[in-house]
Design a protein around this motif. Sequence first.
Motif, PDB file in Angstrom:
ATOM      1  N   GLU A   1       0.910  -1.277  -0.010  1.00 44.51           N
ATOM      2  CA  GLU A   1       0.070   0.119  -0.014  1.00 44.51           C
ATOM      3  C   GLU A   1       0.935   1.145   0.034  1.00 44.51           C
ATOM      4  O   GLU A   1       1.334   1.583   1.046  1.00 44.51           O
ATOM      5  CB  GLU A   1      -0.886  -0.077   1.243  1.00 44.51           C
ATOM      6  N   PHE A   2       1.197   1.685  -1.253  1.00 43.60           N
ATOM      7  CA  PHE A   2       1.813   2.849  -1.392  1.00 43.60           C
ATOM      8  C   PHE A   2       1.523   4.283  -0.961  1.00 43.60           C
ATOM      9  O   PHE A   2       2.088   5.209  -0.557  1.00 43.60           O
ATOM     10  CB  PHE A   2       2.702   2.898  -2.824  1.00 43.60           C
ATOM     11  N   ALA A   3       0.288   4.302  -1.396  1.00 44.40           N
ATOM     12  CA  ALA A   3      -0.473   5.754  -1.248  1.00 44.40           C
ATOM     13  C   ALA A   3      -0.116   6.192   0.168  1.00 44.40           C
ATOM     14  O   ALA A   3       0.180   7.191   0.739  1.00 44.40           O
ATOM     15  CB  ALA A   3      -1.995   5.713  -1.466  1.00 44.40           C
ATOM     16  N   GLY A   4      -0.612   5.257   1.402  1.00 44.80           N
ATOM     17  CA  GLY A   4      -0.432   5.735   2.733  1.00 44.80           C
ATOM     18  C   GLY A   4       1.147   5.703   2.988  1.00 44.80           C
ATOM     19  O   GLY A   4       1.581   6.689   3.940  1.00 44.80           O
ATOM     20  N   PHE A   5       1.836   5.012   2.700  1.00 42.63           N
ATOM     21  CA  PHE A   5       3.343   4.903   2.907  1.00 42.63           C
ATOM     22  C   PHE A   5       3.986   6.189   2.297  1.00 42.63           C
ATOM     23  O   PHE A   5       4.696   6.927   3.336  1.00 42.63           O
ATOM     24  CB  PHE A   5       4.167   3.809   2.203  1.00 42.63           C
ATOM     25  N   LEU A   6       3.610   6.537   1.393  1.00 43.57           N
ATOM     26  CA  LEU A   6       4.229   8.011   0.631  1.00 43.57           C
ATOM     27  C   LEU A   6       3.664   9.092   1.210  1.00 43.57           C
ATOM     28  O   LEU A   6       4.458  10.042   1.690  1.00 43.57           O
ATOM     29  CB  LEU A   6       4.158   8.177  -0.810  1.00 43.57           C
ATOM     30  N   ALA A   7       2.342   9.126   1.882  1.00 41.88           N
ATOM     31  CA  ALA A   7       1.904  10.138   2.690  1.00 41.88           C
ATOM     32  C   ALA A   7       2.392  10.389   4.032  1.00 41.88           C
ATOM     33  O   ALA A   7       2.597  11.547   4.336  1.00 41.88           O
ATOM     34  CB  ALA A   7       0.240   9.911   2.642  1.00 41.88           C
ATOM     35  N   CYS A   8       2.702   9.453   4.488  1.00 43.35           N
ATOM     36  CA  CYS A   8       3.730   9.211   5.869  1.00 43.35           C
ATOM     37  C   CYS A   8       4.902   9.845   5.729  1.00 43.35           C
ATOM     38  O   CYS A   8       5.432   9.953   6.871  1.00 43.35           O
ATOM     39  CB  CYS A   8       3.506   7.880   6.498  1.00 43.35           C
ATOM     40  N   HIS A   9       5.541   9.485   4.489  1.00 41.08           N
ATOM     41  CA  HIS A   9       6.954   9.882   4.331  1.00 41.08           C
ATOM     42  C   HIS A   9       7.104  10.820   3.209  1.00 41.08           C
ATOM     43  O   HIS A   9       7.654  10.405   2.188  1.00 41.08           O
ATOM     44  CB  HIS A   9       7.602   8.402   3.943  1.00 41.08           C
ATOM     45  N   PRO A  10       6.580  11.937   3.382  1.00 40.41           N
ATOM     46  CA  PRO A  10       6.658  13.225   2.207  1.00 40.41           C
ATOM     47  C   PRO A  10       8.170  13.588   1.740  1.00 40.41           C
ATOM     48  O   PRO A  10       8.203  14.051   0.649  1.00 40.41           O
ATOM     49  CB  PRO A  10       6.000  14.166   2.703  1.00 40.41           C
ATOM     50  N   SER A  11       9.222  13.169   2.500  1.00 43.91           N
ATOM     51  CA  SER A  11      10.588  13.508   2.171  1.00 43.91           C
ATOM     52  C   SER A  11      11.040  12.676   1.029  1.00 43.91           C
ATOM     53  O   SER A  11      11.987  12.921   0.436  1.00 43.91           O
ATOM     54  CB  SER A  11      11.236  13.457   3.466  1.00 43.91           C
TER      55      SER A  11
END
Length: 181
Positions: free
Chosen positions: A110-120
């Motif tokens: 689940e990449f959408a949530g992962f990338l939202a949590c790691h915006p850097s």
Amino acid sequence: MDKIRDTAAPQGGEQVRGFAPVVADGARVLVLGSMPGVASLRQAQYYAHPRNAFWPLAAGILGFDAGLDYDARLLALQAGGVALWDVLQACERPGSLDADIRGDTLVPNEFAGFLACHPSIVRVCFNGAKAAAMFRRYVLPSLSAPALQFFELPSTSPAHAAASFDQKLAVWERALKLPVA
């Protein structure tokens, strides 16, 4: 530090499950494999096969000792701003070859949530063509992430002998090294 060490080794055509991401706050580069191989699953460690070039490459690029124990290597990777994960959360695959992954059994992470949590994270590097192809097909169409840079890198797997270690090192170094933010 986020990681899972509770993954069973695959048997025949059974479903195999990958690991949790290894990521620290401020990570800027995400390295994605397809799915851990048999040696990695048995040891519950990313890139555990002794002939896989991932750890020697990462150590050479980020300046740590590839002979460190696994937890220390993960910390060194994170200190270098690099996160690890796989495109797939689960699949059926006898053995370790990406070519043997059964297409009708793929479960992407689940990449959408992962990338939202790691915006850097600004760059996604694929460890091999199969990881890149699966990401493009099964993840990217549903992803509404900010502009990310994508790099398809030569696989570090011992099965990928088309490029020498030095050739891989040159390509991987360009991809993993980012200008200071």
